[in-house]
Design an enzyme around this catalytic site. Structure first.
Site, mmCIF file in Angstrom:
data_model
loop_
_atom_site.group_PDB
_atom_site.id
_atom_site.type_symbol
_atom_site.label_atom_id
_atom_site.label_comp_id
_atom_site.label_asym_id
_atom_site.label_seq_id
_atom_site.Cartn_x
_atom_site.Cartn_y
_atom_site.Cartn_z
ATOM 1 N N GLN A 128 0.815 -1.219 0.000
ATOM 2 C CA GLN A 128 0.000 0.000 0.000
ATOM 3 C C GLN A 128 0.850 1.270 0.000
ATOM 4 O OE1 GLN A 128 -3.224 0.311 -0.434
ATOM 5 N NE2 GLN A 128 -3.976 -1.764 -0.066
ATOM 6 N N CYS A 147 -10.106 -7.817 1.707
ATOM 7 C CA CYS A 147 -9.710 -9.219 1.775
ATOM 8 C C CYS A 147 -10.421 -9.941 2.906
ATOM 9 C CB CYS A 147 -8.204 -9.332 1.997
ATOM 10 S SG CYS A 147 -7.281 -8.404 0.796
HETATM 11 C C1 PLP Z 1 -1.088 -4.335 2.827
HETATM 12 C C2 PLP Z 1 -1.428 -5.474 1.909
HETATM 13 N N1 PLP Z 1 -0.643 -6.553 1.899
HETATM 14 C C3 PLP Z 1 -0.885 -7.591 1.079
HETATM 15 C C4 PLP Z 1 -1.962 -7.594 0.215
HETATM 16 C C5 PLP Z 1 -2.182 -8.762 -0.702
HETATM 17 O O1 PLP Z 1 -1.865 -8.432 -2.036
HETATM 18 P P1 PLP Z 1 -2.475 -9.264 -3.261
HETATM 19 O O2 PLP Z 1 -3.935 -8.907 -3.341
HETATM 20 O O3 PLP Z 1 -1.709 -8.807 -4.466
HETATM 21 O O4 PLP Z 1 -2.269 -10.705 -2.968
HETATM 22 C C6 PLP Z 1 -2.822 -6.491 0.209
HETATM 23 C C7 PLP Z 1 -4.029 -6.484 -0.643
HETATM 24 O O5 PLP Z 1 -5.119 -6.217 -0.194
HETATM 25 C C8 PLP Z 1 -2.541 -5.392 1.075
HETATM 26 O O6 PLP Z 1 -3.318 -4.312 1.087
#
Ligand code: PLP
Length: 385
Positions: free
Chosen positions: A180, A327
């Protein structure tokens, strides 16, 4: 009117990104491992993208490994380091507000017998350096922290944390989740004493399912995937070529426009916070207007109104926001990040994340504030009956 304000969850791929991916899918579809012309042209292009990423991060091309996104980059760094440096120690450190792609590995590692410390955060979502100092010891093999939090936007003092960690134990490795922060705040990797750093394509108007891990020269990382030895044996598997083409364009344009876009995001964020505060009374801005927060994330609580109700009410007006981390928002539980802030159940339960992109406009913000105000007033009157 359609207003997309969920840019911390994902962003719309840029036109140039889509074009580059189409070029790969339609014309340059060779396997980069093939020895003939079709393979060599793709291998050359992947090399070019690797150079773009290296320039963007201020590292060498050999320090970049392509992955299937942020989750894999975090997994590869954490598990790969732990596996390669087992002998250094049994103690691992992270914070309570990390992304699940970090926290859930820590849960697994604890089950395997690792001793884990979870650093707490203050009301702004910041770790305390003194607590980190107390936590690092001779047995600490890895510290992993996020640069910018995905729900509230707090920026951790990574440079200071790196100095503290290495001062106490220079055998401890330091991984940073930069998913981020990349493109949203200015930083230099080499100014921070970190060993690995992850980025993800879809947070910067690139494709989903592709990302990269910076691994400092000399740092060993054992692979998660075993196979055809691609990516210097650290990440086997035929490369996601269209994704890498798209990532290259996303990173190139992010860097080219970084100064302008960060300045604009700061302005838009201040404009939005002022508008929310002056137009709607009784709200609570969780991510305050200060240097300690990234410019693309605004988290506001609307006490008394459950965030899911507000989210779907705004959706009726074509406004897309999030109730905490995308997520984990399908899990029917309070956000672990907001809980860690110790701000009280009512605020947590009613928090909405508005996350901005350089593509958003002040008109979109005005429309969003107006609709949010209408819903807040009418929903409160229904509940108050
Ligand atoms: C701080 C952070 N780390 C890791 C991820 C995971 O990334 P990705 O969606 O590319 O797997 C996200 C995604 O939401 C995130 O915001």
């Amino acid at each position: 009117m359609e207003v997309y304000l969920d840019n911390a969850a994902t962003t719309k791929p840029r036109k140039e990104v889509v074009e580059a991916m189409l070029r790969s899918l339609e014309k340059e579809y060779g396997n980069p491992s093939s020895l003939h012309r079709k393979g060599v042209e793709v291998e050359r292009e992947i090399k070019r993208v690797r150079r773009i990423l290296a320039r963007a991060l201020g590292c060498t091309e050999q320090e970049i490994i392509f992955t299937s996104g942020g989750t894999e980059a975090n997994n590869l760094a954490i598990r790969g380091i732990i596996d390669a440096y087992k002998r250094v120690g049994n103690h691992i450190i992270t914070s309570t507000i990390e992304h699940k792609s970090v926290l859930n590995i820590f849960g697994l590692l604890e089950k395997q017998g690792f001793d884990a410390t979870y650093l707490e955060v203050d009301k702004k979502g910041l770790i305390c350096i003194e607590q980190l100092k107390d936590a690092v010891n001779d047995d600490t093999v890895l510290v992993t922290l996020m640069h910018v939090n995905n729900e509230i936007g707090s920026i951790q003092p990574i440079a200071e944390a790196g100095r503290v960690i290495k001062n106490i134990n220079n055998r401890t490795l330091f991984h940073v989740d930069g998913i981020q922060s990349f493109g949203k705040i200015r930083f230099g990797l080499k100014d921070m004493e970190i060993d690995s750093f992850s980025i993800s394509g879809h947070k910067i108007h690139g494709p989903k399912g592709v990302g990269a891990l910076y691994i400092k020269k000399g740092v060993r990382i054992n692979p998660l995937l075993i196979g055809g030895s691609q990516e210097r044996n650290i990440r086997s598997g035929t490369e996601n070529v269209p994704g890498i083409y798209g990532l290259g364009e996303a990173v190139r344009l992010t860097m080219e426009e970084q100064d302008k876009n960060i300045e604009y995001l700061n302005e838009l964020r201040n404009y939005a916070i002022n508008a929310f505060k002056s137009e709607i009374s009784g709200i609570h801005v969780i991510s305050e207007d200060s240097d300690e927060f990234a410019p693309h994330i605004i988290n506001i609580a609307f006490p008394g109104i459950k965030s899911e109700i507000m989210l779907h009410s705004l959706e009726q007006d074509g406004i897309y926001v999030s109730s905490g981390s995308a997520c984990s928002s399908k899990e029917k539980e309070y956000s672990h990040v907001l809980r860690a802030l110790n701000i009280g159940g009512d605020l947590i339960d009613s928090s909405i994340r508005f996350s901005l992109s350089y593509t958003n406009t002040k008109e979109e913000i005005d429309y969003t504030v107006e609709k949010t105000r209408e819903h807040f007033i009418s929903l409160k009157s229904i509940i108050g009956r």
